[in-house]
Design a protein around this motif. Structure first.
Motif, PDB file in Angstrom:
ATOM      1  N   ARG A 190       0.826  -1.205   0.000  1.00 16.89           N
ATOM      2  CA  ARG A 190       0.000   0.000   0.000  1.00 16.89           C
ATOM      3  C   ARG A 190       0.863   1.259   0.000  1.00 16.89           C
ATOM      4  O   ARG A 190       1.945   1.258   0.592  1.00 16.89           O
ATOM      5  N   SER A 192       0.716   5.817   0.030  1.00 23.95           N
ATOM      6  CA  SER A 192       0.003   7.092   0.133  1.00 23.95           C
ATOM      7  C   SER A 192       0.937   8.149  -0.436  1.00 23.95           C
ATOM      8  O   SER A 192       2.102   8.222  -0.029  1.00 23.95           O
ATOM      9  N   ALA A 193       0.455   8.928  -1.378  1.00 24.53           N
ATOM     10  CA  ALA A 193       1.355   9.846  -2.088  1.00 24.53           C
ATOM     11  C   ALA A 193       0.739  11.214  -2.297  1.00 24.53           C
ATOM     12  O   ALA A 193      -0.490  11.394  -2.246  1.00 24.53           O
ATOM     13  N   LEU A 210       5.940  10.108  -0.818  1.00 28.53           N
ATOM     14  CA  LEU A 210       5.033   9.027  -0.449  1.00 28.53           C
ATOM     15  C   LEU A 210       5.557   8.192   0.695  1.00 28.53           C
ATOM     16  O   LEU A 210       6.753   8.221   1.001  1.00 28.53           O
ATOM     17  N   TRP A 211       4.641   7.520   1.365  1.00 24.83           N
ATOM     18  CA  TRP A 211       5.054   6.446   2.269  1.00 24.83           C
ATOM     19  C   TRP A 211       4.566   5.144   1.675  1.00 24.83           C
ATOM     20  O   TRP A 211       3.592   5.127   0.904  1.00 24.83           O
ATOM     21  N   LEU A 212       5.284   4.060   1.994  1.00 26.65           N
ATOM     22  CA  LEU A 212       4.954   2.735   1.482  1.00 26.65           C
ATOM     23  C   LEU A 212       4.864   1.753   2.633  1.00 26.65           C
ATOM     24  O   LEU A 212       5.618   1.852   3.597  1.00 26.65           O
ATOM     25  N   GLN A 323      -6.365   9.322  -0.867  1.00 31.10           N
ATOM     26  CA  GLN A 323      -6.463   8.153   0.023  1.00 31.10           C
ATOM     27  C   GLN A 323      -5.263   7.238  -0.208  1.00 31.10           C
ATOM     28  O   GLN A 323      -4.777   7.153  -1.330  1.00 31.10           O
ATOM     29  N   PRO A 324      -4.853   6.496   0.816  1.00 31.04           N
ATOM     30  CA  PRO A 324      -3.877   5.435   0.555  1.00 31.04           C
ATOM     31  C   PRO A 324      -4.493   4.418  -0.411  1.00 31.04           C
ATOM     32  O   PRO A 324      -5.716   4.211  -0.394  1.00 31.04           O
TER      33      PRO A 324
END
Lengths: 333, 333
Positions: A190, A192-193, A210-212, A323-324
């Motif tokens: 998943r 989120s960017a 982003l985070w992953l 949204q993620p």
């Protein structure tokens, strides 16, 4: 060699340095460019892509063409029984990537996607450290790839447009870091960017953060900018770090590898000599050549290229929807 | 000095090094700890917090107490007309932070929140570069603060619990980076975050990753781990980078400051001597002392501490709900 922009010269040099590879012929639409390339590398030249595919001396095509033309060109090559090496990303859409994979499978040809960064000695060493458990339990990963390419694109370049380069720096340069993160830590679940546009006039964004979350549960961050400086020596920002319970490993393309071990005196430089010039590109191409000879999948083929593209597509959707987004959701369509 | 854990010793040393500050007396619940502190620093000691507040020689209290006790202690101090310096974070809840701010305003006392990292020479230089436009148009910021504190907490420590240390490494250490990002780039509009728990047995998370969007539109990433190594020399991961159109600036607490300017020969080290030892902590405390003498707000007071806490709270809510969260939404409650 098909598509004769500046990057194809780097790849041609890597091909010529390798005992496993031979540059047979070339094609691009502009005759003068074909002539120049053919002269420089002492290879043939063709007047159409079709002619390349009909040339019996050609075993494989190397596509250094716009991202959104990869799929059609690869499918044509597969229909002619030619093995295929496309520049990254595999394609711009999931549907295109799937069509390529399917066409190559049916034709029994190898499809290899460029992923040279994971073939650097630094990334190989990094992976060895991770596999051997030298980092302990992994806590976090982080990466950045930022350069100034955004300034160089004009309306004449396919990279100017969302159709050719959707996601801008994310699909053009951070794609290397995404492949390396995947190589080191496995598939991503998943992301989120968020994108922004701070400087350039093209259609593509300038910046993405982003985070992953990996399928393993590992978390990471990634940043990429297309409007940040490069030095005269061609150095920009390109690093990948991992934080573990026993050690942290910091890899910078130019500064090298550093390790911070629990209870050590200090953070230490890992003495590791990187491939000179385009050695990692050559290693990546040689994996393709061996895959063809040995009748096995290349290290980075269609499925791997598809996963990396799906992460990028999930990030783009996340930035759009706020949204993620699950990578599986993007792949399910 | 109220609360006499290991961190209060570092602060006491900074106080004693300053011509603007004098350590009058101390209090903590355990008599032996009061005795030890009092002996070491040659100051008085009190048998209750009430006694500290009734001591006419005390102009200000320095609270190095659990995060979730700051509000009540600060309000008591304000009621006695004492100026207040709390360790970071200002409090654990927005409501508590607001109560403190309001009580201090009504009592006409100064409320200062610890933010020593922004007082390092590195961060001062960084801000100067940003203010002077040396980085050009800002594209991205990124920071990390990761150490091994998570291993040291036991059920006897308030940091073990979500009540005392909600958000774990985010509120305990990354708070410094959040303040520095705020100092350098202004307030934050929105964050998206994810936490994980990889190693420790306490209630708090081990790892947090997030992206931030500043009110200016600038994007950033932040990572923090509580289970990653520290060297014998006490070095861990603590860096803050900014990417601009003209230059990138990389600040590492231990390695120093580096700048990569467009078209320069190379990334270069900025020759800058950092404060020795706790010089930045002393500078932070002296700003508090001057604010008291000059009757002005400190550089980091209630409103600044509240904004930093709101970013942390927004990140926590984002991790909980799986959605990006507006800082204003958290503040509006």
């Amino acid at each position: 060699m098909v598509g004769l922009g500046r990057w194809s010269y780097t790849i041609a040099e890597a091909i010529q340095s390798s005992p496993l590879l031979r540059l047979v012929t070339c094609f691009t639409r502009t005759p003068a460019k074909r002539e120049e390339f053919s002269q420089k590398f002492g290879c043939g030249q063709e007047e159409s892509y079709e002619a390349v595919l009909r040339n019996p001396a050609v075993e494989a095509v190397v596509l250094v063409t716009p991202n959104n033309t990869h799929a059609e060109q690869a499918m044509q090559a597969a229909a002619h029984g030619k093995h295929i090496r496309v520049d990254k990303p595999v394609a711009t859409t999931i549907a295109d990537a799937r069509s390529m994979i399917s066409a190559c499978e049916k034709a029994g040809v190898v499809l290899s996607v460029a992923a040279p960064y994971r073939f650097t000695r630094g990334m190989r060493f990094f992976r060895k450290m991770v596999d051997e458990g030298a980092l302990g339990v992994l806590a976090m990963a982080e990466a950045n790839y930022s350069n100034d390419r955004g300034y160089f694109y004009t309306p004449k370049d396919w990279q100017w447009y969302n159709s050719g380069s959707p996601g801008g720096p994310l699909i053009q340069v951070a794609v290397h870091q995404i492949d390396s993160l995947y190589y080191l830590f496995g598939p991503v679940r998943r992301v989120s960017a968020r994108f922004s546009k701070v400087m350039t006039k093209s259609e593509i964004p300038d910046v993405c953060v982003l985070w992953l979350e990996f399928e393993s549960g590992l978390l990471g961050t990634l940043g990429t900018s297309f409007v940040s400086p490069t030095t005269k020596k061609g150095r920009f920002t390109l690093f990948l770090n991992a934080y573990g319970s026993e050690a942290n490993l910091y890899h910078d393309r130019w500064d090298g590898l550093f390790v911070l071990r629990r209870g050590a005196d200090n953070k230490e430089r890992v003495p590791l000599e990187e491939y000179a010039g385009s050695g990692h590109i050559q290693a990546n191409l040689e994996d393709f050549a061996r895959a063809v000879r040995e009748g096995r999948p290349p290290e980075v083929g269609g499925p791997e290229g598809l996963h990396v593209l799906a992460i990028i597509r999930a990030a783009m959707r996340s930035a759009e929807t706020g949204q993620p987004v699950d990578v599986a959701e993007v792949l399910a369509e």
